[in-house]
Design a protein around this motif. Structure first.
Motif, PDB file in Angstrom:
ATOM      1  N   UNK A   1       2.694  35.806 -27.448  1.00  0.00           N
ATOM      2  CA  UNK A   1       3.022  35.156 -26.100  1.00  0.00           C
ATOM      3  C   UNK A   1       4.296  35.890 -25.596  1.00  0.00           C
TER       4      UNK A   1
ATOM      5  N   UNK B   1       1.424  24.537 -22.843  1.00  0.00           N
ATOM      6  CA  UNK B   1       0.041  24.861 -22.938  1.00  0.00           C
ATOM      7  C   UNK B   1      -1.353  24.217 -23.309  1.00  0.00           C
TER       8      UNK B   1
ATOM      9  N   UNK C   1      -1.552  31.350 -20.214  1.00  0.00           N
ATOM     10  CA  UNK C   1      -2.274  30.252 -20.412  1.00  0.00           C
ATOM     11  C   UNK C   1      -1.918  28.973 -20.003  1.00  0.00           C
TER      12      UNK C   1
ATOM     13  N   UNK D   1       6.049  37.828 -22.175  1.00  0.00           N
ATOM     14  CA  UNK D   1       6.424  37.369 -20.474  1.00  0.00           C
ATOM     15  C   UNK D   1       5.891  37.443 -19.649  1.00  0.00           C
TER      16      UNK D   1
ATOM     17  N   UNK E   1       7.938  36.621 -26.552  1.00  0.00           N
ATOM     18  CA  UNK E   1       8.768  35.621 -26.417  1.00  0.00           C
ATOM     19  C   UNK E   1       9.059  34.733 -27.816  1.00  0.00           C
ATOM     20  N   UNK E   2       7.441  34.491 -28.233  1.00  0.00           N
ATOM     21  CA  UNK E   2       7.565  33.599 -29.805  1.00  0.00           C
ATOM     22  C   UNK E   2       6.238  33.769 -29.668  1.00  0.00           C
TER      23      UNK E   2
ATOM     24  N   UNK F   1      12.146  34.563 -30.709  1.00  0.00           N
ATOM     25  CA  UNK F   1      12.681  33.084 -30.255  1.00  0.00           C
ATOM     26  C   UNK F   1      14.094  33.333 -31.266  1.00  0.00           C
TER      27      UNK F   1
ATOM     28  N   UNK G   1      11.540  28.062 -23.607  1.00  0.00           N
ATOM     29  CA  UNK G   1      11.277  29.893 -23.240  1.00  0.00           C
ATOM     30  C   UNK G   1      10.626  30.084 -23.143  1.00  0.00           C
ATOM     31  N   UNK G   2       9.531  29.925 -22.479  1.00  0.00           N
ATOM     32  CA  UNK G   2       8.487  30.341 -21.868  1.00  0.00           C
ATOM     33  C   UNK G   2       8.984  30.038 -20.160  1.00  0.00           C
ATOM     34  N   UNK G   3       8.134  31.060 -19.014  1.00  0.00           N
ATOM     35  CA  UNK G   3       8.121  31.320 -17.774  1.00  0.00           C
ATOM     36  C   UNK G   3       7.344  30.940 -16.617  1.00  0.00           C
ATOM     37  N   UNK G   4       6.509  30.015 -17.666  1.00  0.00           N
ATOM     38  CA  UNK G   4       4.971  29.044 -17.148  1.00  0.00           C
ATOM     39  C   UNK G   4       6.094  27.683 -17.341  1.00  0.00           C
TER      40      UNK G   4
ATOM     41  N   UNK H   1      11.527  23.219 -26.765  1.00  0.00           N
ATOM     42  CA  UNK H   1      12.019  25.114 -26.946  1.00  0.00           C
ATOM     43  C   UNK H   1      11.703  24.719 -25.180  1.00  0.00           C
TER      44      UNK H   1
ATOM     45  N   UNK I   1      -0.005  36.603 -21.565  1.00  0.00           N
ATOM     46  CA  UNK I   1       1.227  36.427 -21.015  1.00  0.00           C
ATOM     47  C   UNK I   1       0.768  34.671 -20.596  1.00  0.00           C
TER      48      UNK I   1
ATOM     49  N   UNK J   1      17.020  28.403 -24.713  1.00  0.00           N
ATOM     50  CA  UNK J   1      15.360  28.161 -24.690  1.00  0.00           C
ATOM     51  C   UNK J   1      15.971  26.930 -25.068  1.00  0.00           C
TER      52      UNK J   1
END
Lengths: 326, 326, 326, 326
Positions: free
Chosen positions: A69, A49, A121, A71, A6-7, A186, D266-269, D264, A119, D187
């Motif tokens: 990170x 996070x 956190x 997915x 992801x980034x 990203x 971008x994150x699935x969480x 941002x 993946x 994102x």
């Protein structure tokens, strides 16, 4: 590829005096999520996070890992297979062995940099709208790593062809070979940049600011606290990437870039911008040349298996003072 | 004193190529009030008088005069008497001999600087709220002169004791003698500053900007137009005066300071701030040292009677690279 | 005149809950010089005097005095003579009876406003370069008072003809009579403004900010602390004065203006800018109309002799919603 | 899904007077790539594609299409199959029938909005570092569409479940049903937002600015050009999305949002942020309520097949003045 990076995720830095480091990083506006006698975990104001910067108290300053990170957990398995098939010796760190993060995969990457993937956190409160907590540079989020490596083209090829990074900008040196490159997952200018130099070393960790005035405010705050000597370069504008930048050295010499001014790189028809060494625009867009320290000094990196310092190689291409490098 | 000096009024600079100068000064956002083949008259966006910067086409770059505005015609007569009684050879320029200004009084001042006084200048439209005309640094108004002189204390004494200037800040050098001083009539940090050096020369003319972002914007605009080499120093913050500054060199080498960040100096109980040469705060508050050119180079000045270049004297005090000087 | 008024000096406001007030004013970035159970003394970051805002704990919110600083003790004597000769009943407060200030002269002025003069105030450390202490709006200094009075022309005449104030801008209402006026001693847009309304009342105390972003930052900080309802008007730009403004109501309803964007008014040939009630430019330069509260509400003022609330008179001129008034 | 939508691409708006529109959009800092008697094509300063805003001269103001960019031509075929299988009547526009763009696929989407997809658009010079061309708001790039639709949940379900959009933030109304939603492919906070109202209509097109001062500068420039009445709402901060915003109405009433302050996603969480109608934070973070026009007025949209105006339906959920909606 069967995995999705992801980034840029986090940096794990060894520092020698946590209180001294805390005094510095707090001045920049980092949020301390958690700490104990051996560790401080920092995040930026918009980060949900647990941390993007982990300082560990150790005897000597060094870079333990730069982390990306991904997915899902499955991406970690696929990355492990990928690296193993390529002959890399990967290291798993199980969930629970590091605070706030799930299992991680570590590997000494193609340039010898200690690289980590994760993946999961822990999610914490995002403080984006807690403006009453904004201080100093009001650091928003981690953005990228910049690494000095002996063979930029080798890193470029591996990251673009094998790991799915795209190139936003690059500098062509002798015989049109790639002297430095900015690569992203990203859709920003970069998650990682490589530049020709004695390596592998970590040149800096880049953090994103919400606006240019936060950078000016940071200079004033740092100066008023006696940190003027820690301002190594800037404020200035990079031609390459268009970033409005400030480079700082933390109390252990680790370099931090604060910047604002990115652009969107989402489109497949956006072609990498090439900068020639002899193009006057390649240099700092305005303002002054980088000091020698900015060119010569960088953080040493560790072996992911032994924890020992990794030896450095001389660069493949001719070393020139890269005032045009970010 | 029987006269009242209001403020810094205008600078009269000789330049060698009006078109080349115009291209530069327009980029900064100056408003051209009037011009012909031999002259350009510029004003800032908030100025209601005809000009604060007069460029004259001549063979060689030089400073014809630095001018102060006084309250009334009577003040000019009183100043003429004052100087004459002191043994100075004054020069009157009658109304009509210079465009847009009433009669002026010129004199080679205590430091040998070509100094001019005037009470009357044509009033023109103030463009403060014509934001559609704002460009580059969006220069608002003239603010001060900074002069290199061989004997700062002599200038300091004359201007504070005889002409009614107040001191806001100063630098103490060897044996606690005044190495540099900032003097004002209007209640800002300065209308004129003197610093120890080969002189008399004009170091720079300072113009005031409305906010810090105008200065950053100016760097970007200048760079995009190819003027990056004209950015000599900055952006940075001066410890002395607290100015957020940028120093530029015009196409003839005349130095212009753009700045923002003054403070109010109206009160008699505001005591001059003393900066010691060995005080680390004396230096640039943050950012980088001044380049040598900033220290060594300045504009030559002319004789108000003959129009010939005035010879320069070596400074009284030891010359040190004055990174702490504004 | 035999006296010299320098500038707006301080406001003395009665508030009902010091802790509640402190929570608010600290959010704005005021520096608390000193306090006890009955008083808080605030100053701005560039102020070298002990305070410019004095909050006194009392049963009811009110304005005890608006104060001007004069050059010397002799000016106070001259002012006392002047007022006494005019038939005003002056009140001396001896040095020592008020903290941190020398003797003061109080008088109910031509509009019935409790007005105070002083020459001496304790000097304290100026915190201009302590950027590490900057918070919220980073208030720099007191700037002006804005008063609602029943007869603006009477106040205008007295202050310009008798007290030496100059007019920078004014609004002409019915039959070309002065509906509102901005008057200054220091060369800024104003030290005091009068506007037509039920009075005498204090409409607001204005404080100067270093740049526009400090005002935006302040909105964010206030909102994050739950003070969004205290933002009464703005941010916006006034046509009149060109100020970039924000109006706040403190916990007792006293109105504070934070602003940036003044201009220099030092010159005798700068003519007052006239705004007509029907000029579309007279209104808010951009942004939205003032809410009714801004028009209707203001702080009551006290009798300098009795400490009782002063009754209010209906305005001489027709009362119109003055969206064009600052 | 077998297709990949990258981002918001362009808006095609009908306007009644090109010169009048040009005067307005140029003031905002748009770059005119190309134009003729019937069309103007605009792009932002960082955009490398031919245009993101296409104005067509027509009898009546309307929205011809809102367009998304996809990765490849194959994605267009897959989208055509997808829509056809769902029973939608798609319309192909062959390459060459519209200037500067490859073939496009149009469809009246689930809400009745005229929606277009394209993969190819002519690449032009990116002007990101041509700061000498920066004007007004210095518009950088298109960011999102905001649409009023009768059934937000239907749109939400289709875009998240069928088209691969993710939700960043949403407002829950009666019975916890979705009253408004912000959805993204890139994102950032959004590529498209839906809010409950009479629809389908286009509420506004959002453009991204480089910093907060560009928004303030824009207000000043617009006001100085007589466009103050076109400033409908703002500047202010949205709680939802954290955007620093300004809403403008163009000469035909089309609404444009200028904003800065994204984050941002971008994150699935990163879990969608829920705002309740009764949460005080849902409203404008600071500053004033939206005017009624902002709530009631929006641009009509056309049928992709007939070019006729699409009729509007009353909203499914109760209509409340959505001061909390962006």
């Amino acid at each position: 590829m069967n995995f999705d990076i992801i980034r840029t995720g986090r940096a794990i830095l060894h520092v020698t005096d946590l209180d001294r480091s805390r005094h510095f990083y707090e001045a920049l506006g980092f949020i301390e999520t958690e700490s104990d006698d051996e560790n401080i975990f920092y995040r930026g104001l918009e980060e949900h996070n647990h941390h993007s910067l982990w300082l560990k108290k150790k005897e000597k300053p060094a870079v333990e890992a730069i982390s990306y990170k991904v997915t899902s957990e499955n991406d970690l398995d696929e990355l492990a297979d990928f690296y193993t098939n390529k002959g890399y010796d990967v290291k798993w760190m199980k969930k629970g062995t590091q605070p706030a993060v799930g299992r991680t995969l570590r590997v000494q990457d193609v340039s010898g940099l200690p690289t980590e993937y994760y993946a999961e956190m822990k999610t914490v409160e995002r403080l984006l709208q807690r403006y009453d907590l904004y201080k100093g540079a009001k650091v928003q989020r981690i953005d990228h790593f910049n690494c000095m490596v002996a063979d930029v083209e080798k890193a470029y090829d591996f990251y673009t062809k094998e790991l799915g990074f795209a190139c936003s900008e690059y500098t062509a040196g002798e015989e049109d070979r790639i002297w430095a490159a900015w690569l992203h997952r990203k859709p920003s200018v970069h998650d990682v940049a490589y530049m020709n130099g004695k390596g592998p070393r970590l040149h800096h960790v880049g953090f994103w600011l919400k606006d240019p005035m936060s950078l000016i405010d940071c200079c004033d705050v740092l100066a008023s606290m006696g940190y003027a000597p820690n301002i190594e370069r800037g404020p200035g504008r990079h031609g390459l990437s268009n970033a409005f930048f400030l480079y700082l050295r933390d109390p252990d010499g680790h370099r931090v870039e604060l910047y604002n001014g990115d652009y969107l790189t989402s489109d497949p028809d956006f072609k990498p911008i090439k900068w020639d060494l002899d193009d006057p625009m390649r240099q700092t867009f305005w303002g002054h040349e980088a000091p020698d320290s900015w060119f010569d000094e960088a953080s040493v990196v560790l072996d992911v298996h032994t924890g020992e310092e990794i030896g450095q190689n001389e660069p493949t291409l001719k070393k020139r003072k890269p005032t045009f490098v970010i």
